[in-house]
Design a protein around this motif. Structure first.
Motif, PDB file in Angstrom:
ATOM      1  N   GLY A 186      25.785 103.850  52.584  1.00  0.00           N
ATOM      2  CA  GLY A 186      26.510 104.183  51.361  1.00  0.00           C
ATOM      3  C   GLY A 186      26.165 103.265  50.208  1.00  0.00           C
ATOM      4  O   GLY A 186      26.089 103.696  49.048  1.00  0.00           O
ATOM      5  N   ALA A 187      25.941 101.975  50.521  1.00  0.00           N
ATOM      6  CA  ALA A 187      25.560 101.029  49.465  1.00  0.00           C
ATOM      7  C   ALA A 187      24.182 101.356  48.920  1.00  0.00           C
ATOM      8  O   ALA A 187      23.936 101.222  47.708  1.00  0.00           O
ATOM      9  N   ASN A 188      23.281 101.799  49.796  1.00  0.00           N
ATOM     10  CA  ASN A 188      21.956 102.198  49.320  1.00  0.00           C
ATOM     11  C   ASN A 188      22.059 103.406  48.392  1.00  0.00           C
ATOM     12  O   ASN A 188      21.393 103.462  47.350  1.00  0.00           O
ATOM     13  N   THR A 189      22.870 104.375  48.771  1.00  0.00           N
ATOM     14  CA  THR A 189      23.079 105.548  47.906  1.00  0.00           C
ATOM     15  C   THR A 189      23.644 105.124  46.561  1.00  0.00           C
ATOM     16  O   THR A 189      23.196 105.589  45.500  1.00  0.00           O
ATOM     17  N   ALA A 190      24.620 104.234  46.593  1.00  0.00           N
ATOM     18  CA  ALA A 190      25.240 103.761  45.351  1.00  0.00           C
ATOM     19  C   ALA A 190      24.219 103.082  44.447  1.00  0.00           C
ATOM     20  O   ALA A 190      24.177 103.325  43.227  1.00  0.00           O
ATOM     21  N   ALA A 191      23.360 102.230  45.030  1.00  0.00           N
ATOM     22  CA  ALA A 191      22.378 101.488  44.234  1.00  0.00           C
ATOM     23  C   ALA A 191      21.355 102.423  43.598  1.00  0.00           C
ATOM     24  O   ALA A 191      21.001 102.257  42.421  1.00  0.00           O
ATOM     25  N   VAL A 192      20.871 103.411  44.360  1.00  0.00           N
ATOM     26  CA  VAL A 192      19.882 104.340  43.807  1.00  0.00           C
ATOM     27  C   VAL A 192      20.505 105.188  42.703  1.00  0.00           C
ATOM     28  O   VAL A 192      19.901 105.399  41.639  1.00  0.00           O
ATOM     29  N   ALA A 193      21.714 105.679  42.920  1.00  0.00           N
ATOM     30  CA  ALA A 193      22.380 106.495  41.899  1.00  0.00           C
ATOM     31  C   ALA A 193      22.589 105.707  40.614  1.00  0.00           C
ATOM     32  O   ALA A 193      22.419 106.233  39.505  1.00  0.00           O
ATOM     33  N   ALA A 194      22.949 104.428  40.758  1.00  0.00           N
ATOM     34  CA  ALA A 194      23.133 103.588  39.571  1.00  0.00           C
ATOM     35  C   ALA A 194      21.821 103.412  38.817  1.00  0.00           C
ATOM     36  O   ALA A 194      21.790 103.437  37.578  1.00  0.00           O
ATOM     37  N   ARG A 195      20.721 103.253  39.562  1.00  0.00           N
ATOM     38  CA  ARG A 195      19.415 103.119  38.916  1.00  0.00           C
ATOM     39  C   ARG A 195      19.003 104.407  38.201  1.00  0.00           C
ATOM     40  O   ARG A 195      18.167 104.383  37.289  1.00  0.00           O
ATOM     41  N   MET A 196      19.595 105.536  38.592  1.00  0.00           N
ATOM     42  CA  MET A 196      19.291 106.820  37.963  1.00  0.00           C
ATOM     43  C   MET A 196      20.204 107.121  36.778  1.00  0.00           C
ATOM     44  O   MET A 196      20.154 108.202  36.205  1.00  0.00           O
ATOM     45  N   GLY A 197      21.047 106.169  36.430  1.00  0.00           N
ATOM     46  CA  GLY A 197      21.880 106.320  35.243  1.00  0.00           C
ATOM     47  C   GLY A 197      23.317 106.700  35.505  1.00  0.00           C
ATOM     48  O   GLY A 197      24.094 106.873  34.556  1.00  0.00           O
ATOM     49  N   ALA A 198      23.719 106.830  36.773  1.00  0.00           N
ATOM     50  CA  ALA A 198      25.100 107.168  37.087  1.00  0.00           C
ATOM     51  C   ALA A 198      25.962 105.913  37.046  1.00  0.00           C
ATOM     52  O   ALA A 198      25.493 104.802  37.303  1.00  0.00           O
ATOM     53  N   LYS A 199      27.235 106.096  36.737  1.00  0.00           N
ATOM     54  CA  LYS A 199      28.192 105.002  36.782  1.00  0.00           C
ATOM     55  C   LYS A 199      28.838 105.039  38.163  1.00  0.00           C
ATOM     56  O   LYS A 199      29.491 106.022  38.520  1.00  0.00           O
ATOM     57  N   VAL A 200      28.667 103.957  38.933  1.00  0.00           N
ATOM     58  CA  VAL A 200      28.957 104.002  40.364  1.00  0.00           C
ATOM     59  C   VAL A 200      29.856 102.846  40.802  1.00  0.00           C
ATOM     60  O   VAL A 200      29.714 101.707  40.339  1.00  0.00           O
ATOM     61  N   ALA A 201      30.764 103.160  41.738  1.00  0.00           N
ATOM     62  CA  ALA A 201      31.602 102.155  42.387  1.00  0.00           C
ATOM     63  C   ALA A 201      31.337 102.199  43.887  1.00  0.00           C
ATOM     64  O   ALA A 201      30.825 103.183  44.418  1.00  0.00           O
ATOM     65  N   TYR A 202      31.699 101.120  44.573  1.00  0.00           N
ATOM     66  CA  TYR A 202      31.478 101.045  46.013  1.00  0.00           C
ATOM     67  C   TYR A 202      32.641 100.331  46.684  1.00  0.00           C
ATOM     68  O   TYR A 202      33.147  99.325  46.180  1.00  0.00           O
ATOM     69  N   LEU A 203      33.071 100.863  47.836  1.00  0.00           N
ATOM     70  CA  LEU A 203      34.077 100.223  48.664  1.00  0.00           C
ATOM     71  C   LEU A 203      33.511  99.994  50.059  1.00  0.00           C
ATOM     72  O   LEU A 203      32.938 100.902  50.662  1.00  0.00           O
ATOM     73  N   GLY A 204      33.671  98.771  50.579  1.00  0.00           N
ATOM     74  CA  GLY A 204      33.212  98.432  51.920  1.00  0.00           C
ATOM     75  C   GLY A 204      33.710  97.044  52.272  1.00  0.00           C
ATOM     76  O   GLY A 204      34.028  96.240  51.392  1.00  0.00           O
ATOM     77  N   LYS A 205      33.796  96.746  53.572  1.00  0.00           N
ATOM     78  CA  LYS A 205      34.402  95.493  54.029  1.00  0.00           C
ATOM     79  C   LYS A 205      33.356  94.472  54.446  1.00  0.00           C
ATOM     80  O   LYS A 205      32.502  94.742  55.303  1.00  0.00           O
ATOM     81  N   VAL A 206      33.421  93.302  53.834  1.00  0.00           N
ATOM     82  CA  VAL A 206      32.621  92.154  54.259  1.00  0.00           C
ATOM     83  C   VAL A 206      33.573  91.025  54.611  1.00  0.00           C
ATOM     84  O   VAL A 206      34.776  91.093  54.340  1.00  0.00           O
ATOM     85  N   ALA A 207      33.052  89.975  55.236  1.00  0.00           N
ATOM     86  CA  ALA A 207      33.852  88.791  55.526  1.00  0.00           C
ATOM     87  C   ALA A 207      33.702  87.767  54.403  1.00  0.00           C
ATOM     88  O   ALA A 207      32.769  87.827  53.604  1.00  0.00           O
ATOM     89  N   ALA A 208      34.628  86.836  54.368  1.00  0.00           N
ATOM     90  CA  ALA A 208      34.537  85.741  53.395  1.00  0.00           C
ATOM     91  C   ALA A 208      33.610  84.676  53.966  1.00  0.00           C
ATOM     92  O   ALA A 208      34.032  83.581  54.371  1.00  0.00           O
ATOM     93  N   ASP A 209      32.321  85.013  54.043  1.00  0.00           N
ATOM     94  CA  ASP A 209      31.311  84.106  54.563  1.00  0.00           C
ATOM     95  C   ASP A 209      30.078  84.193  53.667  1.00  0.00           C
ATOM     96  O   ASP A 209      30.052  85.000  52.726  1.00  0.00           O
ATOM     97  N   PRO A 210      29.055  83.364  53.898  1.00  0.00           N
ATOM     98  CA  PRO A 210      27.885  83.395  53.011  1.00  0.00           C
ATOM     99  C   PRO A 210      27.231  84.769  52.914  1.00  0.00           C
ATOM    100  O   PRO A 210      26.797  85.174  51.825  1.00  0.00           O
TER     101      PRO A 210
END
Length: 325
Positions: A62-86
């Protein structure tokens, strides 16, 4: 309600680790070429110690889709869970660098599992074999669905890879219900035949009750309906969802819309790495959809975006990527 975002992607937040390897390396790890294998943290460390890492970046389908769409001129948001680590910090920085709105809160506490990672082994024929440690990304729950972001997006796109734990399924259904209630569209990608085989009934229910746009490749769609013919699968999916976009590799894509079929060819390119091809197709298609293009044009944009991705290592566009929706 007006839309602040053309697209919201919800998925497994994973740090991608890529390495080019010979076929023998994939065989040595006991994986089928082109497969995705779930692993634990110890196995991930063992594999990384035996390869030469060439690229590390924020990832997940989903993050890859979001990044490509943003590069194509779309305004994009993303939700996903990471940890508070490096690694989680690296992921958040990458989302910001891609121009994405990323309002998700990281997983904290002494018992928090590490941020997820996906080790992608790319063989000389461009095939990718993935070993995935899911870690924190599967801890996505209904509480992580930011209602304001969902309600302000024209299309909410759900990643099939996230569909493993019951709490994540509940979160995706919550997002779909919020989007539908706000009068917005909901899309889903089946992600992998592995996902379909594990959750076929749940996917069928989600699609029938909540989905406006379905993305899949031929194998995934056939697995969903347990048929061995793509045309038969297309006939069945057209009864369940208003719009389906199915990728067919070098043959391009076929779009089914209210029973009407559109076959859209693609241009041949030199294959380097298939990582992210389906993600990029979905990005191009939805970027076009958000801009009001016809369905064949949306599929053409998806084909072009996927074509640009598979000519290089990794799932993100090159710096000179200029495709606009």
């Amino acid at each position: 309600m007006s839309s602040s975002f053309d697209l919201l992607c919800i998925g497994n937040a994973i740090v991608d680790i890529l390495a080019a390897v010979p076929h023998e390396t994939v065989e040595a790890f006991g994986a089928a070429p082109g497969s995705m294998t779930l692993i634990d943290a110890e196995t991930a460390q063992s594999i990384q110690a035996r390869i030469s890492v060439e690229q590390v970046a924020g990832g997940g389908s989903g993050a890859n889709t979001a990044a490509v769409a943003a590069r194509m001129g779309a305004k994009v948001a993303y939700l996903g869970k990471v940890a508070a680590d490096p690694s989680g910090d690296d992921f958040a920085r990458d989302m910001k660098a891609q121009g994405l709105h990323f309002p998700s809160s990281p997983l904290t506490g002494a018992e928090a599992v590490p941020t997820a990672r996906c080790i992608v082994l790319v063989t000389p024929d461009g095939q990718r074999t993935m070993f995935t440690y899911l870690g924190a990304c599967t801890e996505f729950t209904p509480e992580d669905v930011v209602a304001e972001t969902v309600q302000s997006a024209s299309i909410t796109y759900l990643e099939g890879y996230l569909f493993d734990k019951p709490q994540a399924q509940a979160a995706l259904i919550k997002a779909a219900e919020l989007a539908r209630k706000a009068g917005k569209r909901v899309a889903v990608t089946l992600s992998d035949t592995f996902c379909v085989e594990r959750h076929r009934d749940a996917f069928r229910q989600l699609i029938a009750e909540h989905i406006d746009v379905l993305f899949a490749n031929e194998a995934e769609l056939q697995a969903l309906y347990q048929v061995e013919d793509t045309d038969a699968a297309l006939a069945l999916v057209s009864k369940d969802v208003p719009l389906a976009a199915v990728t067919r590799g070098a043959e391009g894509a076929v779009v089914m819309a209210e029973g009407v079929r559109h076959d859209v060819a693609t241009q041949p390119v030199k294959l380097v790495d298939t990582t992210g091809a389906g993600d990029a197709f979905a990005a191009g298609f939805m970027a076009g959809l958000a801009k009001g293009h016809s369905l064949p044009v949306c599929a053409e944009l998806g084909n072009k975006a996927a074509g640009a991705i598979i000519t290089r290592l990794g799932a993100r566009p090159a710096d000179d990527f200029t495709l606009q929706a």
